[in-house]
Design an enzyme around this catalytic site. Structure first.
Site, PDB file in Angstrom:
ATOM      1  N   GLU A  70       0.554  -1.283  -0.006  1.00 29.41           N
ATOM      2  CA  GLU A  70       0.385  -0.238  -0.005  1.00 29.41           C
ATOM      3  C   GLU A  70       0.800   1.367  -0.046  1.00 29.41           C
ATOM      4  O   GLU A  70       0.432   2.220  -1.178  1.00 29.41           O
ATOM      5  CB  GLU A  70      -0.910   0.177   0.768  1.00 29.41           C
ATOM      6  CG  GLU A  70      -1.236   1.477   1.006  1.00 29.41           C
ATOM      7  CD  GLU A  70      -2.734   1.491   2.715  1.00 29.41           C
ATOM      8  OE1 GLU A  70      -2.875   0.953   3.748  1.00 29.41           O
ATOM      9  OE2 GLU A  70      -3.718   2.079   2.498  1.00 29.41           O
ATOM     10  N   ASP A  88      -0.603  -5.017   3.687  1.00 31.13           N
ATOM     11  CA  ASP A  88      -1.019  -3.844   4.316  1.00 31.13           C
ATOM     12  C   ASP A  88      -0.371  -3.808   5.215  1.00 31.13           C
ATOM     13  O   ASP A  88      -0.912  -4.808   5.847  1.00 31.13           O
ATOM     14  CB  ASP A  88      -2.542  -3.743   3.809  1.00 31.13           C
ATOM     15  CG  ASP A  88      -2.679  -2.441   3.865  1.00 31.13           C
ATOM     16  OD1 ASP A  88      -2.606  -1.447   4.955  1.00 31.13           O
ATOM     17  OD2 ASP A  88      -4.322  -2.230   4.042  1.00 31.13           O
ATOM     18  N   ILE A  90      -0.750  -1.489   7.750  1.00 25.27           N
ATOM     19  CA  ILE A  90      -1.729  -1.683   8.818  1.00 25.27           C
ATOM     20  C   ILE A  90      -3.154  -1.339   8.219  1.00 25.27           C
ATOM     21  O   ILE A  90      -2.917  -0.117   7.387  1.00 25.27           O
ATOM     22  CB  ILE A  90      -0.714  -0.519   9.700  1.00 25.27           C
ATOM     23  CG1 ILE A  90      -0.221  -0.737  10.205  1.00 25.27           C
ATOM     24  CG2 ILE A  90      -2.540  -0.210  11.077  1.00 25.27           C
ATOM     25  CD1 ILE A  90       0.461   1.280  11.008  1.00 25.27           C
ATOM     26  N   ASP A  91      -3.674  -2.019   7.886  1.00 29.64           N
ATOM     27  CA  ASP A  91      -5.309  -2.071   7.931  1.00 29.64           C
ATOM     28  C   ASP A  91      -6.096  -2.217   8.571  1.00 29.64           C
ATOM     29  O   ASP A  91      -6.005  -2.334   9.846  1.00 29.64           O
ATOM     30  CB  ASP A  91      -5.540  -3.026   7.251  1.00 29.64           C
ATOM     31  CG  ASP A  91      -7.100  -3.261   5.982  1.00 29.64           C
ATOM     32  OD1 ASP A  91      -6.999  -2.154   5.696  1.00 29.64           O
ATOM     33  OD2 ASP A  91      -7.659  -3.556   6.175  1.00 29.64           O
ATOM     34  N   THR A  93      -5.471   2.163   9.618  1.00 31.01           N
ATOM     35  CA  THR A  93      -4.391   3.382  10.301  1.00 31.01           C
ATOM     36  C   THR A  93      -5.650   3.856  10.616  1.00 31.01           C
ATOM     37  O   THR A  93      -4.929   4.572  11.652  1.00 31.01           O
ATOM     38  CB  THR A  93      -4.028   3.675   8.979  1.00 31.01           C
ATOM     39  OG1 THR A  93      -3.259   2.644   7.969  1.00 31.01           O
ATOM     40  CG2 THR A  93      -3.311   4.923   9.308  1.00 31.01           C
ATOM     41  N   ASP A 234      -5.839  -4.525   0.505  1.00 30.30           N
ATOM     42  CA  ASP A 234      -6.770  -4.629   1.706  1.00 30.30           C
ATOM     43  C   ASP A 234      -7.312  -6.018   1.691  1.00 30.30           C
ATOM     44  O   ASP A 234      -8.468  -6.618   3.046  1.00 30.30           O
ATOM     45  CB  ASP A 234      -8.394  -3.716   1.337  1.00 30.30           C
ATOM     46  CG  ASP A 234      -7.906  -2.423   2.027  1.00 30.30           C
ATOM     47  OD1 ASP A 234      -6.813  -1.738   2.845  1.00 30.30           O
ATOM     48  OD2 ASP A 234      -8.331  -1.687   0.698  1.00 30.30           O
TER      49      ASP A 234
HETATM   50  C1  IPD Z   1      -8.605   1.161   4.801  1.00 25.71           C
HETATM   51  C2  IPD Z   1      -9.154   0.232   5.658  1.00 25.71           C
HETATM   52  C3  IPD Z   1     -10.772   0.786   5.281  1.00 25.71           C
HETATM   53  C4  IPD Z   1     -11.677   0.974   4.141  1.00 25.71           C
HETATM   54  C5  IPD Z   1     -10.518   1.116   2.975  1.00 25.71           C
HETATM   55  C6  IPD Z   1      -9.655   0.715   3.183  1.00 25.71           C
HETATM   56  P1  IPD Z   1      -6.258   1.466   5.403  1.00 25.71           P
HETATM   57  O1  IPD Z   1      -7.294   0.557   4.769  1.00 25.71           O
HETATM   58  O2  IPD Z   1      -9.400  -0.750   5.039  1.00 25.71           O
HETATM   59  O3  IPD Z   1     -11.981   0.031   6.478  1.00 25.71           O
HETATM   60  O4  IPD Z   1     -13.529   0.992   4.304  1.00 25.71           O
HETATM   61  O5  IPD Z   1     -10.809   0.817   2.312  1.00 25.71           O
HETATM   62  O6  IPD Z   1      -8.413   1.617   2.360  1.00 25.71           O
HETATM   63  O7  IPD Z   1      -6.299   2.944   5.109  1.00 25.71           O
HETATM   64  O8  IPD Z   1      -6.532   1.811   6.624  1.00 25.71           O
HETATM   65  O9  IPD Z   1      -4.636   0.352   5.236  1.00 25.71           O
END
Ligand code: IPD
Length: 292
Positions: A70, A88, A90-91, A93, A234
């Site tokens: 990411e 990813d 940190i999913d 963030t 994701d």
């Molecule tokens: C996000 C999270 C969020 C989702 C977004 C993602 P990130 O990832 O998973 O729940 O709604 O579409 O991009 O930016 O925290 O790695």
């Protein structure tokens, strides 16, 4: 030489735990935070440091495998058919930045644009989800304890349709335009009473991490998860775990049974002896003929 998926899995588990240590050691109150596409698309120095650690170590262990992450993604790059780590760091963030203990490191391997290994780790709960294609999906709660096979219920309940469903949805970072309007309309129709034209689901949950939502569907804790606006990192790991847990990933746009790993709109449905396809169609009916 053929890639040893078990070796990839084992290395990913090691790296997920290492990432967890880095994440827990950081103090969200004092870390540097920046934004990407808009002010709610957040990145921190911890996301970047974890991605660097993971990419360095994966590339050292498996030099023939490509890497997509990411935080180092170059807009326009497409996921190719060659074996690729899809990461990813940190999913969730936003949760991390606000000290909400629900985020994870999501490590996937895709071959031919299809997920074949997935490892997801939430360090606050010490909760690990893993899968290798063809070998089942597992959840380990507390490191060192016995993994449990997914779904958690030996005999999952049949799905009873939207009226008895608990659904994961996410706000995402897009906050305007037709996709945002469609999302709001879908949320409203899902939640609204039957008397006023809705499906009146048991409830909607936005837990803040697409990967953990998909893992929760694989475990059987959520009946389904719908999101428009995801990226490959994701969903890659979660998709492998979901498949191996008997769940199903279909297109979150009506009509499509086989979403691509580089698509954006996904619908994950839990394992069930009955009602999986019916639930998908009910959700597609709510979305109608609009596409994200
Ligand atoms: C996000 C999270 C969020 C989702 C977004 C993602 P990130 O990832 O998973 O729940 O709604 O579409 O991009 O930016 O925290 O790695």
């Amino acid at each position: 030489a053929d890639l040893n998926l078990e070796a990839v899995h084992d290395e990913m588990v090691t790296l997920a735990y290492e990432a967890g240590r880095m994440i827990l050691a950081a103090n969200p109150a004092s870390i540097d935070t920046g934004t990407k596409l808009n002010s709610v698309d957040i990145v921190t120095e911890v996301d970047q440091a974890v991605e660097k650690m993971v990419s360095t170590r994966l590339s050292a262990a498996f030099p023939s495998v490509a890497f997509m992450g990411e935080e180092t993604y170059k807009p326009g790059t497409r996921l190719g058919p060659e074996p690729t780590f899809v990461v990813d760091p940190i999913d969730g963030t936003t949760n991390f930045v606000h000290s909400v203990p629900n985020a994870c490191t999501s490590l996937g391997l895709a071959i031919d644009r299809s997920p074949v290994v997935g490892v997801i780790y939430n360090p606050w709960q010490d909760l690990l989800f893993t899968a290798i294609k063809g070998r089942g999906a597992f959840m380990t709660r507390i490191r060192g304890t016995a993994p449990r096979k997914l779904p958690l219920a030996e005999t999952p309940r049949p799905l009873g349709g939207l009226g008895t469903a608990l659904l994961g949805v996410e706000w995402g970072s897009g906050r305007d335009g037709p996709n945002f309007d469609l999302k709001m309309d879908v949320f409203q129709k899902l939640a609204r009473s039957k008397e006023t034209g809705g499906a009146m689901v048991h409830s909607l949950r936005s837990m803040g991490s697409a990967a953990l939502n998909i893992a929760a569907v694989a475990a059987g804790q959520l009946d389904a998860f719908w999101e428009g606006g995801c990226w490959a990192w994701d969903v890659c790991a979660g998709w492998c775990i979901l498949n191996e847990a008997g769940g199903r990933m279909v297109s979150g746009n009506p009509g499509g049974w086989d979403p691509a790993l580089d698509g954006r709109v996904y619908l994950a449905v839990r394992a069930a002896p009955k009602g999986q396809e019916e639930l998908v169609h009910e959700i597609w009916d709510v979305i109608g003929d609009r596409k994200m």
